[in-house]
Design an enzyme around this catalytic site. Structure first.
Site, mmCIF file in Angstrom:
data_model
loop_
_atom_site.group_PDB
_atom_site.id
_atom_site.type_symbol
_atom_site.label_atom_id
_atom_site.label_comp_id
_atom_site.label_asym_id
_atom_site.label_seq_id
_atom_site.Cartn_x
_atom_site.Cartn_y
_atom_site.Cartn_z
ATOM 1 N N LYS A 160 0.927 -1.202 0.031
ATOM 2 C CA LYS A 160 0.001 -0.040 -0.025
ATOM 3 C C LYS A 160 0.857 1.151 0.017
ATOM 4 C CE LYS A 160 -1.789 -1.409 3.779
ATOM 5 N NZ LYS A 160 -1.397 -2.859 3.783
ATOM 6 N N GLY A 176 3.037 -0.689 9.018
ATOM 7 C CA GLY A 176 4.517 -0.498 8.234
ATOM 8 C C GLY A 176 4.436 -0.521 6.881
ATOM 9 N N HIS A 177 4.350 0.984 6.128
ATOM 10 C CA HIS A 177 4.495 1.077 4.818
ATOM 11 C C HIS A 177 5.665 1.526 4.473
ATOM 12 C CE1 HIS A 177 0.036 1.766 5.379
ATOM 13 N NE2 HIS A 177 0.216 0.610 5.868
ATOM 14 N N GLN A 213 -3.231 -1.935 7.171
ATOM 15 C CA GLN A 213 -3.555 -3.385 7.401
ATOM 16 C C GLN A 213 -4.587 -3.890 6.038
ATOM 17 O OE1 GLN A 213 -4.454 -1.230 10.226
ATOM 18 N NE2 GLN A 213 -2.478 -1.716 10.668
HETATM 19 P P1 GDP Z 1 2.226 -2.171 2.988
HETATM 20 O O1 GDP Z 1 2.192 -2.488 4.641
HETATM 21 O O2 GDP Z 1 0.995 -2.576 2.302
HETATM 22 O O3 GDP Z 1 2.566 -0.783 2.829
HETATM 23 O O4 GDP Z 1 3.671 -3.174 2.655
HETATM 24 P P2 GDP Z 1 5.168 -3.140 3.054
HETATM 25 O O5 GDP Z 1 5.645 -2.282 2.793
HETATM 26 O O6 GDP Z 1 4.769 -3.785 4.708
HETATM 27 O O7 GDP Z 1 5.424 -4.452 2.571
HETATM 28 C C1 GDP Z 1 5.642 -4.407 1.126
HETATM 29 C C2 GDP Z 1 7.266 -4.749 0.897
HETATM 30 O O8 GDP Z 1 7.413 -5.128 -0.725
HETATM 31 C C3 GDP Z 1 8.149 -3.367 0.958
HETATM 32 O O9 GDP Z 1 9.252 -3.868 1.503
HETATM 33 C C4 GDP Z 1 7.996 -2.814 -0.221
HETATM 34 O O10 GDP Z 1 9.343 -1.995 -0.437
HETATM 35 C C5 GDP Z 1 8.252 -4.028 -1.109
HETATM 36 N N1 GDP Z 1 7.555 -3.698 -2.390
HETATM 37 C C6 GDP Z 1 6.369 -2.975 -2.786
HETATM 38 N N2 GDP Z 1 5.976 -3.602 -4.106
HETATM 39 C C7 GDP Z 1 7.094 -4.362 -4.536
HETATM 40 C C8 GDP Z 1 7.253 -4.788 -5.793
HETATM 41 O O11 GDP Z 1 6.397 -4.939 -6.823
HETATM 42 N N3 GDP Z 1 8.193 -5.782 -6.009
HETATM 43 C C9 GDP Z 1 8.933 -6.065 -4.959
HETATM 44 N N4 GDP Z 1 10.105 -6.992 -5.376
HETATM 45 N N5 GDP Z 1 8.950 -5.607 -3.883
HETATM 46 C C10 GDP Z 1 7.770 -4.782 -3.624
HETATM 47 P P1 IMO Z 2 0.141 -2.602 7.343
HETATM 48 O O1 IMO Z 2 -0.493 -1.491 7.222
HETATM 49 C C1 IMO Z 2 0.242 -7.053 8.217
HETATM 50 C C2 IMO Z 2 -1.819 -8.026 12.237
HETATM 51 C C3 IMO Z 2 -0.714 -8.398 13.392
HETATM 52 C C4 IMO Z 2 -1.869 -9.311 14.089
HETATM 53 C C5 IMO Z 2 -2.971 -8.770 13.779
HETATM 54 C C6 IMO Z 2 -3.588 -7.997 15.144
HETATM 55 O O2 IMO Z 2 1.870 -2.777 7.182
HETATM 56 O O3 IMO Z 2 -0.231 -3.751 6.409
HETATM 57 P P2 IMO Z 2 -2.573 -5.663 16.037
HETATM 58 O O4 IMO Z 2 -1.143 -5.439 16.398
HETATM 59 O O5 IMO Z 2 -2.993 -4.922 15.116
HETATM 60 O O6 IMO Z 2 -3.538 -5.684 17.232
HETATM 61 O O7 IMO Z 2 -2.293 -7.147 15.383
HETATM 62 O O8 IMO Z 2 -2.804 -7.913 12.986
HETATM 63 N N1 IMO Z 2 -1.281 -6.696 11.480
HETATM 64 C C7 IMO Z 2 -0.683 -6.476 10.476
HETATM 65 N N2 IMO Z 2 -0.300 -7.155 9.652
HETATM 66 N N3 IMO Z 2 0.364 -5.901 8.025
HETATM 67 C C8 IMO Z 2 0.030 -4.789 8.911
HETATM 68 O O9 IMO Z 2 -0.112 -3.521 8.745
HETATM 69 C C9 IMO Z 2 -0.638 -5.173 10.270
HETATM 70 N N4 IMO Z 2 -1.224 -4.442 11.211
HETATM 71 C C10 IMO Z 2 -1.482 -5.520 12.135
HETATM 72 O O10 IMO Z 2 0.490 -9.137 12.925
HETATM 73 O O11 IMO Z 2 -1.778 -10.697 13.420
HETATM 74 MG MG MG Z 3 3.339 -3.420 6.162
#
Ligand code: GDP
Ligand code: IMO
Ligand code: MG
Length: 429
Positions: free
Chosen positions: A16, A40-41, A225
Protein backbone atom coordinates in the site's frame (compact mmCIF):
# COMPACT_ATOMS: atom_id res chain seq x y z
CA UNK A 1 -11.80 16.71 -8.15
CA UNK A 2 -11.46 12.98 -7.63
CA UNK A 3 -10.91 11.13 -4.39
CA UNK A 4 -9.31 7.69 -4.28
CA UNK A 5 -9.12 5.11 -1.52
CA UNK A 6 -6.26 2.60 -1.38
CA UNK A 7 -7.00 -0.58 0.60
CA UNK A 8 -5.26 -3.89 1.20
CA UNK A 9 -7.23 -6.88 -0.09
CA UNK A 10 -5.40 -9.58 1.85
CA UNK A 11 -3.79 -9.65 5.33
CA UNK A 12 -1.75 -6.46 5.06
CA UNK A 13 1.69 -5.69 3.60
CA UNK A 14 0.37 -5.78 0.05
CA UNK A 15 2.47 -2.77 -0.92
CA UNK A 16 0.00 0.00 0.00
CA UNK A 17 2.83 2.38 0.91
CA UNK A 18 4.44 2.09 -2.50
CA UNK A 19 1.16 2.61 -4.34
CA UNK A 20 0.12 5.55 -2.15
CA UNK A 21 3.51 7.17 -2.71
CA UNK A 22 3.06 6.67 -6.45
CA UNK A 23 -0.49 8.07 -6.54
CA UNK A 24 0.43 11.06 -4.37
CA UNK A 25 1.86 12.67 -7.52
CA UNK A 26 -1.76 13.38 -8.53
CA UNK A 27 -3.16 14.07 -5.05
CA UNK A 28 -3.27 17.25 -2.98
CA UNK A 29 -4.07 15.65 0.36
CA UNK A 30 -3.24 12.18 1.75
CA UNK A 31 -5.17 10.82 4.73
CA UNK A 32 -4.77 7.85 7.09
CA UNK A 33 -8.17 6.83 8.49
CA UNK A 34 -7.63 3.79 10.73
CA UNK A 35 -5.04 1.64 12.47
CA UNK A 36 -1.95 2.99 14.13
CA UNK A 37 1.73 2.16 14.28
CA UNK A 38 0.92 -1.52 13.82
CA UNK A 39 1.22 -0.51 10.16
CA UNK A 40 4.56 -0.47 8.39
CA UNK A 41 4.44 1.11 4.94
CA UNK A 42 7.61 0.95 2.87
CA UNK A 43 8.52 3.43 0.15
CA UNK A 44 11.62 3.27 -2.00
CA UNK A 45 12.41 6.59 -3.65
CA UNK A 46 15.65 7.29 -5.49
CA UNK A 47 17.01 3.99 -4.17
CA UNK A 48 16.40 5.08 -0.56
CA UNK A 49 14.04 3.14 1.69
CA UNK A 50 11.59 4.85 4.08
CA UNK A 51 9.31 2.94 6.45
CA UNK A 52 6.35 4.92 7.76
CA UNK A 53 4.16 3.70 10.61
CA UNK A 54 1.84 6.59 11.29
CA UNK A 55 2.51 9.54 8.96
CA UNK A 56 0.76 9.13 5.59
CA UNK A 57 2.92 7.87 2.73
CA UNK A 58 2.47 11.14 0.82
CA UNK A 59 4.93 12.95 3.07
CA UNK A 60 7.93 12.53 0.75
CA UNK A 61 6.41 14.89 -1.82
CA UNK A 62 6.78 18.61 -1.15
CA UNK A 63 3.60 20.63 -0.96
CA UNK A 64 1.16 17.79 -0.34
CA UNK A 65 -0.90 17.90 2.83
CA UNK A 66 -0.87 14.78 5.01
CA UNK A 67 -3.60 14.18 7.58
CA UNK A 68 -4.12 11.68 10.39
CA UNK A 69 -7.86 11.14 10.79
CA UNK A 70 -9.98 10.56 13.87
CA UNK A 71 -10.14 6.82 13.18
CA UNK A 72 -6.41 6.40 13.74
CA UNK A 73 -4.90 5.53 17.13
CA UNK A 74 -1.75 7.52 17.73
CA UNK A 75 1.29 6.74 19.84
CA UNK A 76 2.70 10.25 20.36
CA UNK A 77 6.19 8.92 20.96
CA UNK A 78 6.21 7.09 17.63
CA UNK A 79 4.73 10.09 15.80
CA UNK A 80 7.36 12.46 17.22
CA UNK A 81 10.12 9.99 16.41
CA UNK A 82 8.88 9.70 12.84
CA UNK A 83 8.80 13.50 12.49
CA UNK A 84 12.37 13.56 13.83
CA UNK A 85 13.56 10.77 11.52
CA UNK A 86 12.13 12.55 8.48
CA UNK A 87 13.86 15.75 9.55
CA UNK A 88 17.17 13.85 9.66
CA UNK A 89 16.77 13.01 5.96
CA UNK A 90 15.88 16.56 5.04
CA UNK A 91 12.07 16.31 5.12
CA UNK A 92 10.78 18.98 7.46
CA UNK A 93 7.36 17.96 8.88
CA UNK A 94 5.62 21.18 9.91
CA UNK A 95 1.95 21.78 10.80
CA UNK A 96 1.57 23.07 7.22
CA UNK A 97 2.47 19.59 6.01
CA UNK A 98 0.78 17.44 8.66
CA UNK A 99 -2.48 17.60 10.63
CA UNK A 100 -3.56 15.36 13.47
CA UNK A 101 -7.27 15.02 14.21
CA UNK A 102 -8.32 16.37 17.60
CA UNK A 103 -10.58 13.32 17.87
CA UNK A 104 -7.89 10.69 17.23
CA UNK A 105 -7.33 8.40 20.22
CA UNK A 106 -3.98 8.36 21.96
CA UNK A 107 -2.10 5.15 22.76
CA UNK A 108 -1.04 5.16 26.43
CA UNK A 109 1.64 3.07 28.20
CA UNK A 110 -1.08 0.93 29.81
CA UNK A 111 -2.38 -0.03 26.37
CA UNK A 112 1.00 -1.41 25.40
CA UNK A 113 1.41 -3.12 28.79
CA UNK A 114 -1.98 -4.82 28.47
CA UNK A 115 -1.38 -5.82 24.84
CA UNK A 116 1.93 -7.50 25.74
CA UNK A 117 0.79 -9.12 29.00
CA UNK A 118 -2.40 -10.43 27.44
CA UNK A 119 -0.54 -12.00 24.52
CA UNK A 120 1.96 -13.58 26.92
CA UNK A 121 -0.90 -14.99 29.00
CA UNK A 122 -2.55 -16.50 25.92
CA UNK A 123 0.58 -18.51 25.15
CA UNK A 124 0.13 -20.60 22.03
CA UNK A 125 -3.38 -19.21 21.54
CA UNK A 126 -2.05 -15.69 21.05
CA UNK A 127 -3.16 -13.50 18.13
CA UNK A 128 0.40 -12.48 17.34
CA UNK A 129 -0.35 -8.75 17.66
CA UNK A 130 2.32 -6.17 16.97
CA UNK A 131 2.39 -5.38 20.70
CA UNK A 132 1.85 -1.67 20.04
CA UNK A 133 -1.25 -1.30 22.24
CA UNK A 134 -3.58 -0.98 19.26
CA UNK A 135 -6.38 -3.29 20.47
CA UNK A 136 -6.50 -1.94 24.06
CA UNK A 137 -6.58 1.66 22.74
CA UNK A 138 -9.56 0.91 20.50
CA UNK A 139 -11.22 -0.89 23.45
CA UNK A 140 -11.04 2.32 25.48
CA UNK A 141 -12.39 4.33 22.57
CA UNK A 142 -15.48 2.12 22.38
CA UNK A 143 -15.77 1.97 26.18
CA UNK A 144 -15.80 5.80 26.12
CA UNK A 145 -12.84 6.13 28.44
CA UNK A 146 -10.12 6.91 25.90
CA UNK A 147 -7.70 9.83 25.84
CA UNK A 148 -8.06 11.86 22.64
CA UNK A 149 -5.61 14.22 20.94
CA UNK A 150 -7.73 17.16 22.07
CA UNK A 151 -7.04 16.15 25.68
CA UNK A 152 -3.36 16.89 25.07
CA UNK A 153 -4.37 20.55 24.79
CA UNK A 154 -5.98 20.50 28.29
CA UNK A 155 -3.52 19.37 31.01
CA UNK A 156 -6.28 19.11 33.65
CA UNK A 157 -8.45 16.86 31.50
CA UNK A 158 -5.41 14.75 30.66
CA UNK A 159 -4.47 14.26 34.32
CA UNK A 160 -8.03 13.42 35.32
CA UNK A 161 -8.46 10.88 32.53
CA UNK A 162 -5.12 9.13 33.04
CA UNK A 163 -5.75 9.01 36.81
CA UNK A 164 -9.21 7.44 36.43
CA UNK A 165 -8.04 4.98 33.80
CA UNK A 166 -4.99 3.90 35.79
CA UNK A 167 -7.13 2.69 38.69
CA UNK A 168 -8.90 0.22 36.44
CA UNK A 169 -5.86 -0.65 34.32
CA UNK A 170 -3.61 -1.31 37.31
CA UNK A 171 -6.20 -3.59 38.86
CA UNK A 172 -6.41 -5.54 35.60
CA UNK A 173 -2.65 -5.58 35.05
CA UNK A 174 -1.72 -6.75 38.55
CA UNK A 175 -4.67 -8.94 39.59
CA UNK A 176 -5.45 -10.59 36.29
CA UNK A 177 -2.40 -10.38 34.04
CA UNK A 178 0.24 -10.71 36.72
CA UNK A 179 2.03 -7.64 35.36
CA UNK A 180 3.55 -4.55 36.99
CA UNK A 181 1.35 -1.54 37.86
CA UNK A 182 2.02 1.87 36.28
CA UNK A 183 2.37 5.25 38.03
CA UNK A 184 0.48 8.40 37.16
CA UNK A 185 3.20 11.07 37.61
CA UNK A 186 5.83 9.79 35.14
CA UNK A 187 3.18 9.11 32.51
CA UNK A 188 1.60 12.52 32.94
CA UNK A 189 4.95 14.32 32.79
CA UNK A 190 5.97 12.44 29.68
CA UNK A 191 2.68 13.05 27.89
CA UNK A 192 2.59 16.73 28.87
CA UNK A 193 6.10 17.10 27.45
CA UNK A 194 5.08 15.46 24.18
CA UNK A 195 1.84 17.46 24.10
CA UNK A 196 3.83 20.68 23.84
CA UNK A 197 5.39 19.48 20.61
CA UNK A 198 2.22 17.93 19.18
CA UNK A 199 -0.37 20.61 19.91
CA UNK A 200 0.55 22.69 16.80
CA UNK A 201 -0.43 19.73 14.61
CA UNK A 202 -3.82 19.11 16.28
CA UNK A 203 -6.82 20.32 14.32
CA UNK A 204 -10.27 19.35 13.00
CA UNK A 205 -9.32 17.05 10.12
CA UNK A 206 -12.89 16.57 8.93
CA UNK A 207 -13.25 20.33 8.53
CA UNK A 208 -9.91 20.59 6.74
CA UNK A 209 -10.93 17.84 4.31
CA UNK A 210 -14.24 19.59 3.70
CA UNK A 211 -12.37 22.76 2.78
CA UNK A 212 -10.21 20.69 0.43
CA UNK A 213 -13.29 19.14 -1.17
CA UNK A 214 -14.84 22.58 -1.69
CA UNK A 215 -11.59 23.80 -3.26
CA UNK A 216 -11.66 20.85 -5.72
CA UNK A 217 -8.58 19.16 -4.25
CA UNK A 218 -7.76 15.51 -5.03
CA UNK A 219 -7.75 13.46 -1.85
CA UNK A 220 -6.06 10.10 -1.40
CA UNK A 221 -7.14 7.86 1.48
CA UNK A 222 -4.43 5.47 2.67
CA UNK A 223 -5.71 2.28 4.24
CA UNK A 224 -3.58 0.34 6.69
CA UNK A 225 -3.68 -3.42 7.34
CA UNK A 226 -5.95 -5.37 4.98
CA UNK A 227 -9.56 -6.39 4.43
CA UNK A 228 -9.10 -9.81 6.04
CA UNK A 229 -7.69 -8.15 9.18
CA UNK A 230 -10.88 -6.05 9.48
CA UNK A 231 -12.48 -6.45 12.90
CA UNK A 232 -15.91 -7.05 11.31
CA UNK A 233 -15.06 -8.80 8.06
CA UNK A 234 -11.71 -10.46 8.71
CA UNK A 235 -10.64 -13.83 10.09
CA UNK A 236 -11.95 -12.95 13.57
CA UNK A 237 -10.48 -13.16 16.20
CA UNK A 238 -7.17 -13.11 14.27
CA UNK A 239 -7.72 -9.55 13.13
CA UNK A 240 -6.79 -6.03 14.09
CA UNK A 241 -9.20 -3.79 16.02
CA UNK A 242 -10.24 -1.34 13.30
CA UNK A 243 -12.03 -1.27 9.92
CA UNK A 244 -9.46 -1.26 7.11
CA UNK A 245 -12.25 -1.65 4.49
CA UNK A 246 -12.94 1.33 2.21
CA UNK A 247 -16.11 2.21 4.14
CA UNK A 248 -13.88 2.91 7.12
CA UNK A 249 -12.49 5.94 5.28
CA UNK A 250 -15.74 7.85 5.81
CA UNK A 251 -16.07 7.32 9.56
CA UNK A 252 -12.31 7.44 10.13
CA UNK A 253 -11.69 10.72 8.31
CA UNK A 254 -15.02 12.46 8.77
CA UNK A 255 -16.33 12.68 5.20
CA UNK A 256 -19.48 11.39 3.48
CA UNK A 257 -19.63 8.29 1.24
CA UNK A 258 -20.41 10.45 -1.80
CA UNK A 259 -16.87 11.87 -1.53
CA UNK A 260 -15.20 8.58 -2.48
CA UNK A 261 -14.87 8.17 -6.22
CA UNK A 262 -12.49 5.29 -6.83
CA UNK A 263 -11.37 2.39 -4.65
CA UNK A 264 -8.10 0.65 -5.54
CA UNK A 265 -7.54 -2.76 -4.01
CA UNK A 266 -3.90 -3.72 -3.57
CA UNK A 267 -3.34 -7.38 -4.38
CA UNK A 268 0.04 -8.93 -3.74
CA UNK A 269 0.67 -11.46 -6.55
CA UNK A 270 0.78 -14.16 -3.86
CA UNK A 271 -0.44 -14.19 -0.25
CA UNK A 272 1.35 -13.39 3.00
CA UNK A 273 0.30 -13.17 6.60
CA UNK A 274 2.19 -12.12 9.69
CA UNK A 275 0.89 -13.21 13.07
CA UNK A 276 -1.40 -16.15 13.81
CA UNK A 277 -4.67 -17.14 12.13
CA UNK A 278 -6.07 -19.24 9.30
CA UNK A 279 -4.31 -19.20 5.91
CA UNK A 280 -5.80 -21.70 3.47
CA UNK A 281 -3.17 -21.36 0.71
CA UNK A 282 -0.14 -21.27 3.03
CA UNK A 283 2.96 -23.02 1.67
CA UNK A 284 5.14 -24.71 4.24
CA UNK A 285 7.58 -26.09 1.68
CA UNK A 286 10.44 -24.89 -0.48
CA UNK A 287 8.10 -22.92 -2.78
CA UNK A 288 6.98 -20.96 0.30
CA UNK A 289 10.63 -20.39 1.22
CA UNK A 290 11.43 -19.31 -2.35
CA UNK A 291 8.67 -16.67 -2.26
CA UNK A 292 9.63 -15.57 1.26
CA UNK A 293 13.25 -15.08 0.27
CA UNK A 294 12.70 -13.49 -3.15
CA UNK A 295 9.98 -11.25 -1.72
CA UNK A 296 12.05 -10.38 1.36
CA UNK A 297 8.92 -11.12 3.37
CA UNK A 298 9.82 -9.79 6.79
CA UNK A 299 7.43 -7.55 8.73
CA UNK A 300 8.16 -3.82 8.28
CA UNK A 301 7.04 -3.15 11.87
CA UNK A 302 8.12 -6.17 13.91
CA UNK A 303 10.69 -7.81 11.64
CA UNK A 304 8.84 -11.12 11.91
CA UNK A 305 9.13 -13.58 9.02
CA UNK A 306 5.91 -13.45 7.00
CA UNK A 307 4.07 -16.67 6.22
CA UNK A 308 3.75 -17.11 2.42
CA UNK A 309 1.37 -18.92 0.10
CA UNK A 310 -0.30 -18.94 -3.32
CA UNK A 311 -2.63 -16.19 -4.45
CA UNK A 312 -6.05 -16.80 -2.88
CA UNK A 313 -8.79 -15.34 -5.06
CA UNK A 314 -11.50 -16.36 -2.57
CA UNK A 315 -9.91 -13.80 -0.28
CA UNK A 316 -9.59 -11.21 -3.08
CA UNK A 317 -13.15 -11.76 -4.33
CA UNK A 318 -14.49 -11.17 -0.82
CA UNK A 319 -12.48 -7.95 -0.84
CA UNK A 320 -13.98 -6.87 -4.16
CA UNK A 321 -17.43 -7.02 -2.54
CA UNK A 322 -16.50 -5.67 0.90
CA UNK A 323 -14.70 -2.60 -0.51
CA UNK A 324 -16.56 -2.04 -3.79
CA UNK A 325 -13.26 -2.22 -5.65
CA UNK A 326 -13.06 -0.23 -8.89
CA UNK A 327 -9.61 -1.45 -9.90
CA UNK A 328 -6.74 -3.62 -8.72
CA UNK A 329 -3.07 -2.84 -8.21
CA UNK A 330 -1.06 -6.06 -8.52
CA UNK A 331 2.20 -5.85 -6.59
CA UNK A 332 5.37 -7.91 -6.28
CA UNK A 333 4.72 -9.70 -9.56
CA UNK A 334 8.51 -9.84 -10.07
CA UNK A 335 8.81 -12.13 -7.04
CA UNK A 336 7.06 -14.99 -8.87
CA UNK A 337 9.71 -15.05 -11.63
CA UNK A 338 11.50 -18.37 -11.88
CA UNK A 339 8.68 -20.66 -10.72
CA UNK A 340 7.85 -23.46 -13.19
CA UNK A 341 4.12 -23.50 -12.46
CA UNK A 342 1.89 -21.10 -10.58
CA UNK A 343 -1.19 -21.99 -8.60
CA UNK A 344 -4.15 -19.70 -8.08
CA UNK A 345 -6.79 -20.60 -5.52
CA UNK A 346 -10.22 -20.20 -7.13
CA UNK A 347 -12.39 -21.77 -4.43
CA UNK A 348 -12.37 -23.84 -1.24
CA UNK A 349 -13.65 -27.34 -0.69
CA UNK A 350 -15.54 -27.95 2.52
CA UNK A 351 -16.83 -31.47 3.21
CA UNK A 352 -16.88 -32.26 -0.51
CA UNK A 353 -18.68 -29.03 -1.40
CA UNK A 354 -17.34 -26.05 -3.30
CA UNK A 355 -17.25 -22.74 -1.37
CA UNK A 356 -16.48 -19.41 -3.04
CA UNK A 357 -16.55 -17.13 0.00
CA UNK A 358 -14.64 -17.44 3.27
CA UNK A 359 -16.88 -18.95 5.98
CA UNK A 360 -17.23 -16.96 9.23
CA UNK A 361 -16.71 -20.02 11.43
CA UNK A 362 -13.07 -20.69 12.30
CA UNK A 363 -13.84 -24.38 12.68
CA UNK A 364 -15.31 -24.55 9.18
CA UNK A 365 -12.46 -22.53 7.72
CA UNK A 366 -9.91 -24.85 9.31
CA UNK A 367 -11.47 -27.70 7.33
CA UNK A 368 -11.46 -25.84 4.01
CA UNK A 369 -8.91 -26.95 1.45
CA UNK A 370 -7.86 -24.88 -1.55
CA UNK A 371 -9.08 -25.64 -5.08
CA UNK A 372 -6.31 -24.56 -7.44
CA UNK A 373 -6.02 -23.82 -11.10
CA UNK A 374 -2.50 -24.17 -12.41
CA UNK A 375 -0.83 -22.08 -15.06
CA UNK A 376 2.69 -21.96 -16.44
CA UNK A 377 5.13 -19.54 -14.82
CA UNK A 378 7.75 -17.33 -16.51
CA UNK A 379 11.53 -17.28 -16.25
CA UNK A 380 12.25 -13.79 -17.65
CA UNK A 381 13.28 -10.88 -15.42
CA UNK A 382 10.25 -8.57 -15.53
CA UNK A 383 11.55 -5.92 -13.14
CA UNK A 384 12.50 -3.57 -16.02
CA UNK A 385 9.09 -3.75 -17.71
CA UNK A 386 7.32 -0.39 -17.91
CA UNK A 387 4.63 -1.29 -20.44
CA UNK A 388 2.25 -4.23 -20.70
CA UNK A 389 3.76 -5.34 -24.03
CA UNK A 390 7.11 -5.82 -22.26
CA UNK A 391 5.67 -8.63 -20.11
CA UNK A 392 5.97 -12.31 -21.13
CA UNK A 393 2.72 -13.99 -22.31
CA UNK A 394 2.60 -16.15 -19.15
CA UNK A 395 2.70 -13.04 -16.95
CA UNK A 396 -0.11 -11.49 -18.99
CA UNK A 397 -2.10 -14.72 -18.64
CA UNK A 398 -1.64 -14.60 -14.85
CA UNK A 399 -2.98 -11.03 -14.78
CA UNK A 400 -5.87 -11.86 -17.12
CA UNK A 401 -6.87 -14.77 -14.88
CA UNK A 402 -7.07 -12.43 -11.90
CA UNK A 403 -9.19 -9.96 -13.88
CA UNK A 404 -11.51 -12.65 -15.22
CA UNK A 405 -12.16 -14.30 -11.87
CA UNK A 406 -12.54 -11.11 -9.82
CA UNK A 407 -14.36 -9.18 -12.53
CA UNK A 408 -12.21 -6.12 -11.76
CA UNK A 409 -9.63 -4.60 -14.08
CA UNK A 410 -6.00 -4.01 -13.20
CA UNK A 411 -4.96 -0.34 -13.08
CA UNK A 412 -1.43 -0.67 -11.70
CA UNK A 413 1.24 -3.38 -11.92
CA UNK A 414 4.23 -3.22 -9.62
CA UNK A 415 7.41 -5.08 -10.61
CA UNK A 416 9.80 -3.75 -7.98
CA UNK A 417 9.94 -1.78 -4.74
CA UNK A 418 10.96 1.53 -6.36
CA UNK A 419 8.52 4.25 -7.34
CA UNK A 420 9.57 3.83 -10.98
CA UNK A 421 9.20 0.02 -11.03
CA UNK A 422 5.63 0.33 -12.17
CA UNK A 423 3.35 -0.20 -15.13
CA UNK A 424 0.50 2.28 -15.01
CA UNK A 425 -2.32 0.69 -17.02
CA UNK A 426 -5.00 3.20 -16.10
CA UNK A 427 -4.72 6.20 -13.78
CA UNK A 428 -7.19 5.85 -10.88
CA UNK A 429 -7.48 9.67 -10.54
P1 GDP B 1 2.28 -2.16 3.08
O1 GDP B 1 2.19 -2.39 4.55
O2 GDP B 1 1.08 -2.62 2.34
O3 GDP B 1 2.64 -0.74 2.71
O4 GDP B 1 3.49 -3.07 2.57
P2 GDP B 1 4.94 -3.25 3.29
O5 GDP B 1 5.75 -2.03 3.04
O6 GDP B 1 4.78 -3.71 4.67
O7 GDP B 1 5.49 -4.50 2.50
C1 GDP B 1 5.70 -4.48 1.12
C2 GDP B 1 7.19 -4.74 0.82
O8 GDP B 1 7.36 -5.07 -0.53
C3 GDP B 1 8.07 -3.54 1.06
O9 GDP B 1 9.33 -3.97 1.45
C4 GDP B 1 8.13 -2.87 -0.32
O10 GDP B 1 9.29 -2.10 -0.51
C5 GDP B 1 8.14 -4.09 -1.20
N1 GDP B 1 7.50 -3.93 -2.52
C6 GDP B 1 6.40 -3.22 -2.85
N2 GDP B 1 6.07 -3.45 -4.13
C7 GDP B 1 6.98 -4.30 -4.63
C8 GDP B 1 7.15 -4.95 -5.90
O11 GDP B 1 6.38 -4.79 -6.83
N3 GDP B 1 8.20 -5.82 -6.00
C9 GDP B 1 9.07 -6.06 -4.98
N4 GDP B 1 10.05 -6.92 -5.19
N5 GDP B 1 8.93 -5.46 -3.79
C10 GDP B 1 7.90 -4.62 -3.61
P1 IMO C 1 0.20 -2.82 7.22
O1 IMO C 1 -0.55 -1.51 7.22
C1 IMO C 1 0.27 -7.00 8.41
C2 IMO C 1 -1.64 -8.03 12.21
C3 IMO C 1 -0.74 -8.50 13.33
C4 IMO C 1 -1.67 -9.45 14.03
C5 IMO C 1 -3.02 -8.74 13.92
C6 IMO C 1 -3.41 -7.94 15.15
O2 IMO C 1 1.67 -2.68 7.23
O3 IMO C 1 -0.32 -3.71 6.14
P2 IMO C 1 -2.57 -5.62 16.15
O4 IMO C 1 -1.23 -5.19 16.62
O5 IMO C 1 -3.13 -4.80 15.03
O6 IMO C 1 -3.56 -5.78 17.26
O7 IMO C 1 -2.34 -7.11 15.57
O8 IMO C 1 -2.91 -7.89 12.81
N1 IMO C 1 -1.29 -6.72 11.63
C7 IMO C 1 -0.71 -6.57 10.43
N2 IMO C 1 -0.25 -7.49 9.55
N3 IMO C 1 0.34 -5.70 8.10
C8 IMO C 1 -0.12 -4.76 8.97
O9 IMO C 1 -0.17 -3.45 8.65
C9 IMO C 1 -0.64 -5.18 10.21
N4 IMO C 1 -1.14 -4.53 11.29
C10 IMO C 1 -1.55 -5.49 12.13
O10 IMO C 1 0.41 -9.13 12.83
O11 IMO C 1 -1.76 -10.65 13.31
MG1 MG D 1 3.24 -3.30 6.10
Amino acid sequence: MSNTVVVGTQWGDEGKGKVVDLLTAKADMVVRFQGGNNAGHTLVVGGKQFILHIIPSGILYEGKKCLIGNGVVVDPEVLLQEIQDLKMVGKEVTPERLSLSDKAHIIMPYHKAIDLAREAAKGRHKIGTTGRGIGPCYEDKVARTGVRAVDLTEPETLEEKIGTNLKEKNFFLTKFLDAEPLELKPILDRYLGMAERLVPFITDVSLELDQGIKANKNILFEGAQGTHLDVDHGTYPFVTSSNPVAGGACAGAGIGPNQLHHVVGIVKAYTTRVGAGPFVTELVDETGDYIQERGQEFGATTGRRRRCGWLDLVVVQDSVRLNGLDSLAITKLDVLTGLERLKICVGYEFDGERVTTRPASQRKLARCTPVYMEIPGWQEDISQARRLDQLPPQTLAYLETIEEITGVSVSIISVGAGREDTILVQDPF
